[in-house]
Design a protein around this motif. Structure first.
Motif, mmCIF file in Angstrom:
data_model
loop_
_atom_site.group_PDB
_atom_site.id
_atom_site.type_symbol
_atom_site.label_atom_id
_atom_site.label_comp_id
_atom_site.label_asym_id
_atom_site.label_seq_id
_atom_site.Cartn_x
_atom_site.Cartn_y
_atom_site.Cartn_z
ATOM 1 N N ALA A 258 13.678 69.493 93.951
ATOM 2 C CA ALA A 258 13.692 69.423 93.422
ATOM 3 C C ALA A 258 12.966 68.873 91.590
ATOM 4 O O ALA A 258 13.419 69.073 90.787
ATOM 5 C CB ALA A 258 15.430 67.893 93.284
ATOM 6 N N LEU A 259 11.883 68.180 91.579
ATOM 7 C CA LEU A 259 10.955 68.462 90.170
ATOM 8 C C LEU A 259 10.512 69.597 90.719
ATOM 9 O O LEU A 259 10.405 69.752 89.094
ATOM 10 C CB LEU A 259 10.369 67.620 91.096
ATOM 11 N N LEU A 260 10.336 70.323 91.193
ATOM 12 C CA LEU A 260 9.793 71.808 91.223
ATOM 13 C C LEU A 260 10.362 72.211 90.607
ATOM 14 O O LEU A 260 10.193 73.564 89.147
ATOM 15 C CB LEU A 260 9.478 72.413 92.386
ATOM 16 N N ARG A 261 11.881 72.616 90.144
ATOM 17 C CA ARG A 261 12.857 74.033 89.926
ATOM 18 C C ARG A 261 13.077 73.219 87.913
ATOM 19 O O ARG A 261 13.759 73.991 87.769
ATOM 20 C CB ARG A 261 13.806 73.255 90.250
ATOM 21 N N ARG A 262 12.282 71.633 87.730
ATOM 22 C CA ARG A 262 12.704 71.971 86.717
ATOM 23 C C ARG A 262 11.960 70.929 86.026
ATOM 24 O O ARG A 262 12.153 71.175 84.358
ATOM 25 C CB ARG A 262 13.165 69.678 86.903
ATOM 26 N N LEU A 263 10.263 72.271 86.303
ATOM 27 C CA LEU A 263 9.565 71.915 85.093
ATOM 28 C C LEU A 263 9.535 73.690 84.312
ATOM 29 O O LEU A 263 10.846 74.497 85.384
ATOM 30 C CB LEU A 263 8.248 72.405 86.259
ATOM 31 N N PRO A 264 9.278 74.057 83.696
ATOM 32 C CA PRO A 264 9.058 74.680 82.435
ATOM 33 C C PRO A 264 8.991 75.992 83.069
ATOM 34 O O PRO A 264 8.180 75.615 84.156
ATOM 35 C CB PRO A 264 8.444 74.355 81.796
ATOM 36 N N GLN A 265 9.339 76.751 82.791
ATOM 37 C CA GLN A 265 9.207 78.176 83.338
ATOM 38 C C GLN A 265 7.683 78.507 84.126
ATOM 39 O O GLN A 265 7.210 78.915 84.989
ATOM 40 C CB GLN A 265 9.996 79.404 83.027
ATOM 41 N N GLY A 266 7.240 78.476 82.544
ATOM 42 C CA GLY A 266 5.732 78.549 83.139
ATOM 43 C C GLY A 266 4.733 77.909 84.296
ATOM 44 O O GLY A 266 4.153 78.355 84.365
ATOM 45 N N LEU A 267 5.495 76.241 84.485
ATOM 46 C CA LEU A 267 4.717 75.467 85.506
ATOM 47 C C LEU A 267 4.694 75.954 86.451
ATOM 48 O O LEU A 267 4.301 75.357 87.499
ATOM 49 C CB LEU A 267 4.366 74.288 85.175
ATOM 50 N N GLY A 268 6.359 76.742 87.039
ATOM 51 C CA GLY A 268 6.483 76.830 88.389
ATOM 52 C C GLY A 268 5.940 77.467 89.388
ATOM 53 O O GLY A 268 5.664 76.408 90.165
ATOM 54 N N PRO A 269 5.424 78.809 88.857
ATOM 55 C CA PRO A 269 4.710 79.474 89.837
ATOM 56 C C PRO A 269 3.123 78.462 89.987
ATOM 57 O O PRO A 269 2.752 78.405 91.478
ATOM 58 C CB PRO A 269 4.363 80.533 89.069
ATOM 59 N N PRO A 270 2.283 78.044 88.975
ATOM 60 C CA PRO A 270 1.059 77.662 89.582
ATOM 61 C C PRO A 270 2.239 76.132 90.555
ATOM 62 O O PRO A 270 0.533 75.597 91.162
ATOM 63 C CB PRO A 270 0.634 77.025 87.803
ATOM 64 N N ALA A 271 2.553 75.807 90.238
ATOM 65 C CA ALA A 271 2.786 74.127 91.577
ATOM 66 C C ALA A 271 3.557 74.473 92.606
ATOM 67 O O ALA A 271 2.946 73.734 93.132
ATOM 68 C CB ALA A 271 3.917 73.009 90.487
ATOM 69 N N ALA A 272 4.286 75.836 92.601
ATOM 70 C CA ALA A 272 4.311 76.406 93.482
ATOM 71 C C ALA A 272 2.964 76.341 94.715
ATOM 72 O O ALA A 272 2.932 76.343 95.415
ATOM 73 C CB ALA A 272 5.527 77.399 93.614
ATOM 74 N N LEU A 273 1.858 77.319 93.813
ATOM 75 C CA LEU A 273 1.020 77.064 94.541
ATOM 76 C C LEU A 273 -0.055 76.282 94.615
ATOM 77 O O LEU A 273 -0.791 76.295 96.119
ATOM 78 C CB LEU A 273 -0.445 78.811 93.372
ATOM 79 N N GLY A 274 -0.275 75.473 94.039
ATOM 80 C CA GLY A 274 -0.181 73.976 94.294
ATOM 81 C C GLY A 274 0.002 73.822 96.202
ATOM 82 O O GLY A 274 -1.197 73.351 96.813
ATOM 83 N N LEU A 275 1.281 73.623 95.251
ATOM 84 C CA LEU A 275 1.666 73.154 97.278
ATOM 85 C C LEU A 275 1.747 73.801 98.124
ATOM 86 O O LEU A 275 1.124 73.458 99.793
ATOM 87 C CB LEU A 275 3.343 72.977 97.029
ATOM 88 N N THR A 276 1.299 74.809 97.890
ATOM 89 C CA THR A 276 1.334 76.056 99.253
ATOM 90 C C THR A 276 -0.377 75.609 99.800
ATOM 91 O O THR A 276 -0.414 75.896 100.999
ATOM 92 C CB THR A 276 1.360 77.583 98.755
ATOM 93 N N VAL A 277 -1.269 75.852 98.396
ATOM 94 C CA VAL A 277 -2.609 74.934 99.277
ATOM 95 C C VAL A 277 -2.426 73.498 99.249
ATOM 96 O O VAL A 277 -3.445 73.409 101.035
ATOM 97 C CB VAL A 277 -4.039 75.122 97.532
ATOM 98 N N VAL A 278 -1.779 72.801 99.442
ATOM 99 C CA VAL A 278 -1.760 71.146 100.215
ATOM 100 C C VAL A 278 -1.578 72.072 101.328
ATOM 101 O O VAL A 278 -1.722 71.595 102.552
ATOM 102 C CB VAL A 278 -1.153 70.664 99.656
ATOM 103 N N ALA A 279 -0.071 72.647 101.998
ATOM 104 C CA ALA A 279 0.080 73.003 103.394
ATOM 105 C C ALA A 279 -0.932 73.743 103.765
ATOM 106 O O ALA A 279 -0.790 72.501 105.336
ATOM 107 C CB ALA A 279 1.420 73.982 103.077
ATOM 108 N N ALA A 280 -1.706 74.529 103.279
ATOM 109 C CA ALA A 280 -2.637 74.938 103.790
ATOM 110 C C ALA A 280 -3.701 74.144 104.653
ATOM 111 O O ALA A 280 -4.146 74.063 105.707
ATOM 112 C CB ALA A 280 -2.779 76.446 103.052
ATOM 113 N N ALA A 281 -4.282 73.913 103.749
ATOM 114 C CA ALA A 281 -4.688 72.692 103.462
ATOM 115 C C ALA A 281 -5.063 72.183 104.775
ATOM 116 O O ALA A 281 -5.324 71.165 105.750
ATOM 117 C CB ALA A 281 -5.460 71.833 102.796
ATOM 118 N N LEU A 282 -3.393 70.920 104.559
ATOM 119 C CA LEU A 282 -3.013 70.335 105.935
ATOM 120 C C LEU A 282 -2.854 71.377 107.513
ATOM 121 O O LEU A 282 -3.218 70.476 108.654
ATOM 122 C CB LEU A 282 -1.780 69.417 105.666
ATOM 123 N N SER A 283 -2.551 72.400 107.203
ATOM 124 C CA SER A 283 -2.852 73.052 108.506
ATOM 125 C C SER A 283 -4.279 73.036 108.906
ATOM 126 O O SER A 283 -4.159 73.044 110.323
ATOM 127 C CB SER A 283 -2.250 74.230 108.116
#
Length: 322
Positions: A258-283
């Motif tokens: 919900a917070l990610l979808r409220r970010l400005p359009q240009g910040l959405g992909p970097p934020a999604a990429l950051g969360l993906t990196v976190v998920a990969a690191a935890l894996s």
């Protein structure tokens, strides 16, 4: 990562179905958000959880009905001949067939088996488990996993509310937050989810609206389930409430998305990429062997296999006094 690598293959049923239930929560959201293709998979995941452990007897039906009802309402509002209606006409009968297949064995035993059916016996025995957890203790237990740091993350799964090596603990000795903190933190989480729901509704983001509603419903049903759960003769067993960890993870997903979808359009992909990196690191961090709460102590599996080999030749003999 929160469960630890050892939990990925432990056969104990309260642990073995946690990922299935978390998958079910995501599939319920997908169904409620207008994706009929999720229905057959939700039927399988929900059936696995419910038939494996009765602590899901309220969570799975209520959440499953919400997913189906929200999808039917969306299809009814869609114009005739729309893509949603066409996909629902294909996926609906398939989901019903899959659900009947998953329940074929218990239903056939109930209808055609000798004596009272298993489902009838379960209904007749409900309420015979003695005193229940009750509202005050339930709020504190729910807050311990959902809102009190570290929430569902390590070492919560191993320690929970038990501060010593044990399966159960007396309520008075449980490591639980005080009632004021528990009530306040749960209300704060509910208010935050409500605010995100209102914002998503105003923006017309129906996917996030259905996600947040699913999370709120899961939290509410989880709390009711804890309240009604049997306390047991020996105290509070964590294994009856392992689904709280999955509900807490799903609630965090709702907040983050919900917070990610409220970010400005240009910040959405970097934020999604950051969360993906976190998920990969935890894996990757979960690759080393880690025991975060297995029920079997080291060496127990070999001992049980040895016992099984010794008891095998005794099949059909008896009675045996142990």
């Amino acid at each position: 990562w929160s469960m630890g690598s050892e939990l990925l293959y432990e056969p104990w049923n309260p642990h073995a179905i946690l990922l299935s239930f978390l998958c079910f929560l995501v599939l319920v959201w997908c169904s409620a958000a207008g994706d009929p293709a999720a229905l057959p998979f939700a039927a399988v995941a929900g059936s696995v959880a419910l038939q494996t452990h009765l602590s899901y007897s309220l969570l799975v039906p209520v959440l499953g009905l919400w997913g189906v009802a929200a999808l039917l309402v969306a299809a009814r509002r869609a114009p005739p001949g729309s893509d949603l209606r066409r996909r629902l006409r294909r996926a609906g009968p398939l989901a019903l067939a899959v659900l009947l297949l998953c329940w074929a064995q218990p239903l056939s035993q109930q209808l055609f088996g000798a004596g009272p059916g298993n489902l009838t016996a379960l209904l007749d025995s409900s309420g015979e488990s003695g005193r229940s957890v009750g509202p005050e203790l339930a709020v504190r237990m729910t807050a311990r996993v959902v809102t009190e740091p570290p929430s569902f993350l390590r070492p919560s799964f191993r320690e929970g509310w038990i501060s010593k090596p044990a399966i159960v603990v007396e309520p008075s000795a449980a490591d639980l937050p005080g009632l004021p903190f528990a009530v306040g933190s749960l209300l704060l989480l509910g208010a935050a989810l409500g605010a995100l729901l209102w914002t998503a509704h105003r923006k017309g983001d129906s996917s996030v609206v259905r996600l947040v509603v699913t999370a709120l419903l899961a939290l509410a049903v989880a709390l009711v389930t804890v309240i009604q759960a049997p306390l047991g003769y020996f105290g509070i067993p964590m294994h009856l409430f392992r689904w709280l960890w999955a509900v807490a993870a799903f609630a965090l997903l709702a907040v983050l998305l919900a917070l990610l979808r409220r970010l400005p359009q240009g910040l959405g992909p970097p934020a999604a990429l950051g969360l993906t990196v976190v998920a990969a690191a935890l894996s990757v961090a979960n690759l080393p062997t880690s025991d975060q709460g297995t029920i079997a102590v080291p060496g127990a599996i070999e001992a049980v296999e040895d016992l099984n080999g010794q008891l095998g030749p005794l099949e059909g003999t008896g009675p045996l006094l142990v």
